[in-house]
Write a protein that holds these residues in place. Structure first.
Motif, PDB file in Angstrom:
ATOM      1  N   LEU A 176      25.433  32.422  45.073  1.00  0.00           N
ATOM      2  CA  LEU A 176      26.475  33.416  45.364  1.00  0.00           C
ATOM      3  C   LEU A 176      26.262  34.665  44.515  1.00  0.00           C
ATOM      4  O   LEU A 176      26.377  35.793  45.015  1.00  0.00           O
ATOM      5  CB  LEU A 176      27.862  32.797  45.108  1.00  0.00           C
ATOM      6  CG  LEU A 176      29.072  33.720  45.264  1.00  0.00           C
ATOM      7  CD1 LEU A 176      29.152  34.302  46.670  1.00  0.00           C
ATOM      8  CD2 LEU A 176      30.374  32.963  44.941  1.00  0.00           C
ATOM      9  N   GLY A 177      25.937  34.477  43.244  1.00  0.00           N
ATOM     10  CA  GLY A 177      25.663  35.624  42.364  1.00  0.00           C
ATOM     11  C   GLY A 177      24.530  36.488  42.919  1.00  0.00           C
ATOM     12  O   GLY A 177      24.631  37.714  42.967  1.00  0.00           O
ATOM     13  N   ASP A 178      23.448  35.828  43.367  1.00  0.00           N
ATOM     14  CA  ASP A 178      22.306  36.575  43.934  1.00  0.00           C
ATOM     15  C   ASP A 178      22.740  37.366  45.166  1.00  0.00           C
ATOM     16  O   ASP A 178      22.369  38.529  45.342  1.00  0.00           O
ATOM     17  CB  ASP A 178      21.183  35.607  44.347  1.00  0.00           C
ATOM     18  CG  ASP A 178      20.453  35.029  43.145  1.00  0.00           C
ATOM     19  OD1 ASP A 178      20.582  35.595  42.041  1.00  0.00           O
ATOM     20  OD2 ASP A 178      19.760  34.005  43.313  1.00  0.00           O
ATOM     21  N   LEU A 179      23.511  36.705  46.035  1.00  0.00           N
ATOM     22  CA  LEU A 179      23.956  37.385  47.267  1.00  0.00           C
ATOM     23  C   LEU A 179      24.835  38.590  46.941  1.00  0.00           C
ATOM     24  O   LEU A 179      24.736  39.643  47.581  1.00  0.00           O
ATOM     25  CB  LEU A 179      24.742  36.405  48.150  1.00  0.00           C
ATOM     26  CG  LEU A 179      23.903  35.377  48.906  1.00  0.00           C
ATOM     27  CD1 LEU A 179      24.778  34.227  49.384  1.00  0.00           C
ATOM     28  CD2 LEU A 179      23.196  36.037  50.093  1.00  0.00           C
ATOM     29  N   LEU A 180      25.693  38.433  45.932  1.00  0.00           N
ATOM     30  CA  LEU A 180      26.580  39.547  45.566  1.00  0.00           C
ATOM     31  C   LEU A 180      25.768  40.717  45.029  1.00  0.00           C
ATOM     32  O   LEU A 180      26.099  41.878  45.276  1.00  0.00           O
ATOM     33  CB  LEU A 180      27.615  39.075  44.539  1.00  0.00           C
ATOM     34  CG  LEU A 180      28.682  38.152  45.119  1.00  0.00           C
ATOM     35  CD1 LEU A 180      29.469  37.478  44.004  1.00  0.00           C
ATOM     36  CD2 LEU A 180      29.626  38.915  46.050  1.00  0.00           C
ATOM     37  N   MET A 181      24.721  40.416  44.305  1.00  0.00           N
ATOM     38  CA  MET A 181      23.846  41.475  43.788  1.00  0.00           C
ATOM     39  C   MET A 181      23.250  42.244  44.972  1.00  0.00           C
ATOM     40  O   MET A 181      23.228  43.470  44.985  1.00  0.00           O
ATOM     41  CB  MET A 181      22.750  40.824  42.940  1.00  0.00           C
ATOM     42  CG  MET A 181      22.094  41.749  41.958  1.00  0.00           C
ATOM     43  SD  MET A 181      23.228  42.369  40.704  1.00  0.00           S
ATOM     44  CE  MET A 181      22.760  41.398  39.280  1.00  0.00           C
ATOM     45  N   THR A 182      22.797  41.514  45.985  1.00  0.00           N
ATOM     46  CA  THR A 182      22.187  42.152  47.167  1.00  0.00           C
ATOM     47  C   THR A 182      23.197  42.996  47.930  1.00  0.00           C
ATOM     48  O   THR A 182      22.843  44.015  48.507  1.00  0.00           O
ATOM     49  CB  THR A 182      21.653  41.049  48.121  1.00  0.00           C
ATOM     50  OG1 THR A 182      20.971  40.096  47.338  1.00  0.00           O
ATOM     51  CG2 THR A 182      20.729  41.614  49.171  1.00  0.00           C
ATOM     52  N   HIS A 183      24.452  42.550  47.968  1.00  0.00           N
ATOM     53  CA  HIS A 183      25.458  43.238  48.780  1.00  0.00           C
ATOM     54  C   HIS A 183      26.375  44.139  47.947  1.00  0.00           C
ATOM     55  O   HIS A 183      27.419  44.577  48.443  1.00  0.00           O
ATOM     56  CB  HIS A 183      26.297  42.213  49.550  1.00  0.00           C
ATOM     57  CG  HIS A 183      25.505  41.472  50.587  1.00  0.00           C
ATOM     58  ND1 HIS A 183      25.331  41.943  51.865  1.00  0.00           N
ATOM     59  CD2 HIS A 183      24.811  40.316  50.517  1.00  0.00           C
ATOM     60  CE1 HIS A 183      24.575  41.090  52.547  1.00  0.00           C
ATOM     61  NE2 HIS A 183      24.245  40.093  51.755  1.00  0.00           N
ATOM     62  N   ALA A 184      25.974  44.418  46.721  1.00  0.00           N
ATOM     63  CA  ALA A 184      26.846  45.182  45.812  1.00  0.00           C
ATOM     64  C   ALA A 184      27.275  46.521  46.413  1.00  0.00           C
ATOM     65  O   ALA A 184      28.443  46.907  46.326  1.00  0.00           O
ATOM     66  CB  ALA A 184      26.148  45.395  44.469  1.00  0.00           C
ATOM     67  N   GLN A 185      26.331  47.214  47.050  1.00  0.00           N
ATOM     68  CA  GLN A 185      26.631  48.563  47.524  1.00  0.00           C
ATOM     69  C   GLN A 185      27.718  48.573  48.598  1.00  0.00           C
ATOM     70  O   GLN A 185      28.674  49.344  48.526  1.00  0.00           O
ATOM     71  CB  GLN A 185      25.352  49.228  48.050  1.00  0.00           C
ATOM     72  CG  GLN A 185      25.470  50.723  48.203  1.00  0.00           C
ATOM     73  CD  GLN A 185      25.897  51.410  46.898  1.00  0.00           C
ATOM     74  OE1 GLN A 185      25.318  51.152  45.842  1.00  0.00           O
ATOM     75  NE2 GLN A 185      26.929  52.259  46.964  1.00  0.00           N
ATOM     76  N   GLU A 186      27.605  47.663  49.578  1.00  0.00           N
ATOM     77  CA  GLU A 186      28.619  47.698  50.646  1.00  0.00           C
ATOM     78  C   GLU A 186      29.992  47.246  50.136  1.00  0.00           C
ATOM     79  O   GLU A 186      31.024  47.777  50.549  1.00  0.00           O
ATOM     80  CB  GLU A 186      28.162  46.890  51.878  1.00  0.00           C
ATOM     81  CG  GLU A 186      28.042  45.398  51.673  1.00  0.00           C
ATOM     82  CD  GLU A 186      26.784  44.820  52.324  1.00  0.00           C
ATOM     83  OE1 GLU A 186      25.682  45.361  52.089  1.00  0.00           O
ATOM     84  OE2 GLU A 186      26.913  43.828  53.063  1.00  0.00           O
ATOM     85  N   LEU A 187      29.983  46.282  49.221  1.00  0.00           N
ATOM     86  CA  LEU A 187      31.266  45.861  48.637  1.00  0.00           C
ATOM     87  C   LEU A 187      31.880  47.014  47.846  1.00  0.00           C
ATOM     88  O   LEU A 187      33.096  47.262  47.920  1.00  0.00           O
ATOM     89  CB  LEU A 187      31.056  44.650  47.724  1.00  0.00           C
ATOM     90  CG  LEU A 187      30.743  43.339  48.445  1.00  0.00           C
ATOM     91  CD1 LEU A 187      30.232  42.295  47.469  1.00  0.00           C
ATOM     92  CD2 LEU A 187      31.977  42.817  49.177  1.00  0.00           C
ATOM     93  N   ALA A 188      31.038  47.736  47.117  1.00  0.00           N
ATOM     94  CA  ALA A 188      31.530  48.867  46.323  1.00  0.00           C
ATOM     95  C   ALA A 188      32.148  49.916  47.240  1.00  0.00           C
ATOM     96  O   ALA A 188      33.251  50.413  46.978  1.00  0.00           O
ATOM     97  CB  ALA A 188      30.391  49.470  45.503  1.00  0.00           C
TER      98      ALA A 188
END
Ligand code: NAI
Ligand code: MG
Length: 487
Positions: free
Chosen positions: A69-81
């Motif tokens: 989950l941590g890895d996935l969040l790193m990958t999707h950081a920009q869209e979440l931001a």
């Protein structure tokens, strides 16, 4: 909403609008949950806790899921931001940094999951073997506020999952979008259905029934003192565990011997970063009398340079207030301070700069001639409003610093090591920063003294707050001894 691994409408089919604070206009429709939705979610979480795949996973396997989950969040950081900026008005610059850091919570607690060890107790009873197990609690409800939705969710989710619990998240009605988007990422990590659920809606419709639900074992809350007290009261019926991270009125204390330029930056970051909408805001600036006037002048000059405007622009430094009631509340407190006789040194009104458009902007505001007994010095504003209070010496700084109901954080600016250590000891606060402000880490305990809350978040020890201890006795006796006498 996300319940039992599926995307669902609310039971009623109703929606409510979420606003973009920069435009002052609605931009998203969020399902409006009610008691029926909370029941569905708690039942799903309870089923996932007691049967199926989740309880069979080893702690190492849970840890691996959290790291994924941590890895996935790193990958999707920009869209979440991007989504959090639109819904909350947080600066993209701050969200970028926050979301690059956020995966650390999932890595850290993922790593901790399989290091929770029971003990073999050398009991005093001959012929007995005794050991302890640390087991999860069951269904945990995470109720989160609007100021840092994704980060404050991670603070609860990561340890709760590492410990083996299942969860129902209730986002703030002002900022549900980023947590729903987070669930899209979460789905890809491979957790079994029902382990994490999200019910959106208002406090009385969704938050209250979740706290009341008999299948809920623990409520982890961040938000206002008033709501925290209600949750504690409701949680007491049903004997639920409750952790509360509430507000603050934190003193940021500048001694004459401080590095003044650094202290000015520390005062600014304490109150104007995140538009002052942080529980740890250094909203009372205590300045030693001998440097008061000079310090205030430097502070005002620095604060004047703060760039307001579109939170999506990376050079923006102060964004809008997140929601309309909060915007009104901040303006009301500015009025209260003026009525109490505080002197406005900067700001003191809504912002009408062209770059602020129709957004909910308040000018960075600095009040002097504030007395600690005034409401502006006692009550949490949760906005870019600073009260400057002079003090004489260490004893005076401690007395003023501690003279509020809250005790979340405190800052001390001094070059004197004896003073730094003494002040850190005497201030009644869960976090004390010396020559810095607003530093937090997944590794270091965070929480409140006094009315700022119950329990701690972050760090190794707090995972125990998501667990319960079982003591197991095994007899090696060949015959059961006298059954009428306690062993
Ligand atoms: P709140 O404390 O009412 O809301 C926080 C969360 O609790 C939201 O998800 C809300 O829907 C939920 N909630 C509300 N009533 C509930 C109930 N009866 N049972 C269960 N859950 C309930 O905070 P609100 O109204 O958003 O902001 C009001 C003030 O709270 C702010 O002006 C600020 O001073 C303070 N605040 C403090 C925060 C902190 O980090 N300590 C964060 C947000 C607000
Ligand atoms: Mg919004």
């Amino acid at each position: 909403m996300h319940i039992d691994g599926a995307w669902l409408e609310s039971c009623s089919g109703d929606y409510f609008e979420s606003d973009n604070p920069f435009t002052g206009q609605p931009w998203a429709l969020i399902p409006r949950g009610n008691r029926d939705d909370t029941n569905r979610a708690v039942q799903a979480a309870h089923k996932a806790f007691s049967s199926g795949e989740w309880p069979k996973l080893s702690a190492s396997q849970r840890g691996a899921l959290l790291r994924k989950l941590g890895d996935l969040l790193m990958t999707h950081a920009q869209e979440l931001a991007n989504i959090e900026v639109r819904d909350n008005g947080k600066l993209l610059a701050e969200m970028g940094a926050q979301l690059n850091y956020l995966p650390q919570w999932y890595y850290y607690y993922g790593g901790l999951a399989d290091k929770i060890e029971g003990a073999v107790i050398p009991v005093d009873k001959p012929g007995n073997f005794n050991y302890t197990r640390h087991e999860p609690l069951g269904v945990v409800v995470a109720i989160v506020p609007w100021n840092s939705p994704l980060l404050l969710t991670a603070w609860k989710l990561a340890p709760a999952l590492a410990a083996g619990n299942t969860i129902v998240i209730k986002p703030s009605e002002y900022t549900s979008a980023s947590i729903l988007e987070f669930m899209k990422v979460f789905e890809q990590a491979g957790f079994p259905p029902g382990v994490v659920n999200v019910v959106t809606g208002f406090g009385p419709d969704v938050g209250a029934p979740l706290v009341e639900h008999p299948l809920v074992a623990k409520v982890a809350f961040t938000g206002s003192k008033a709501t925290g007290e209600k949750i504690y009261e409701t949680g007491a019926r049903g004997l639920k565990r409750v952790s509360l991270e509430l507000g603050g009125k934190s003193p940021n204390i500048v001694f004459a011997d401080a590095d003044i330029d650094n202290a000015v930056k520390g005062a600014i970051s304490g109150i104007f970063a995140a538009t002052g909408q942080t529980c740890i805001a250094g909203s009372r600036l205590l300045v030693q009398e001998s440097i008061h006037d000079e310090f205030v002048e430097k502070l005002v000059d620095f604060a004047k340079t703060a760039k307001m405007g579109d939170p999506m622009q990376l050079e923006t430094q102060v964004g809008p207030v997140t929601n309309k009631p909060q915007y009104q509340k901040v303006l009301d407190y500015i009025g209260i301070a003026k009525d109490e006789g505080a002197e406005t040194r900067l700001g003191g009104d809504k912002a009408s700069r062209p770059e602020c458009g129709d957004g909910w902007f308040v000018e960075p505001t600095i009040f002097t001639s504030v007395n600690n007994a005034m409401r502006i010095a006692q009550e949490e504003v949760f906005g870019p409003v600073l009260s400057v209070i002079p003090f004489k010496d260490e004893d005076d700084a401690v007395a003023i610093g501690n003279d509020v109901v809250y005790g979340l954080a405190a800052g001390v600016w001094t070059q004197d090591i004896r003073r730094a250590i003494t002040m850190a000891e005497r201030l009644q606060a869960g976090t004390v920063w010396v020559n810095t402000y607003r530093a937090v880490s997944y590794m270091s305990p965070f929480g409140g003294y006094k009315a700022s809350g119950l329990g701690r978040e972050n760090g190794q020890e707090m995972i125990r707050d998501y667990m319960q201890t079982k003591s197991v006795w095994i007899s090696t006796a060949i015959d059961v001894p006298n059954p009428f006498v306690m062993r």
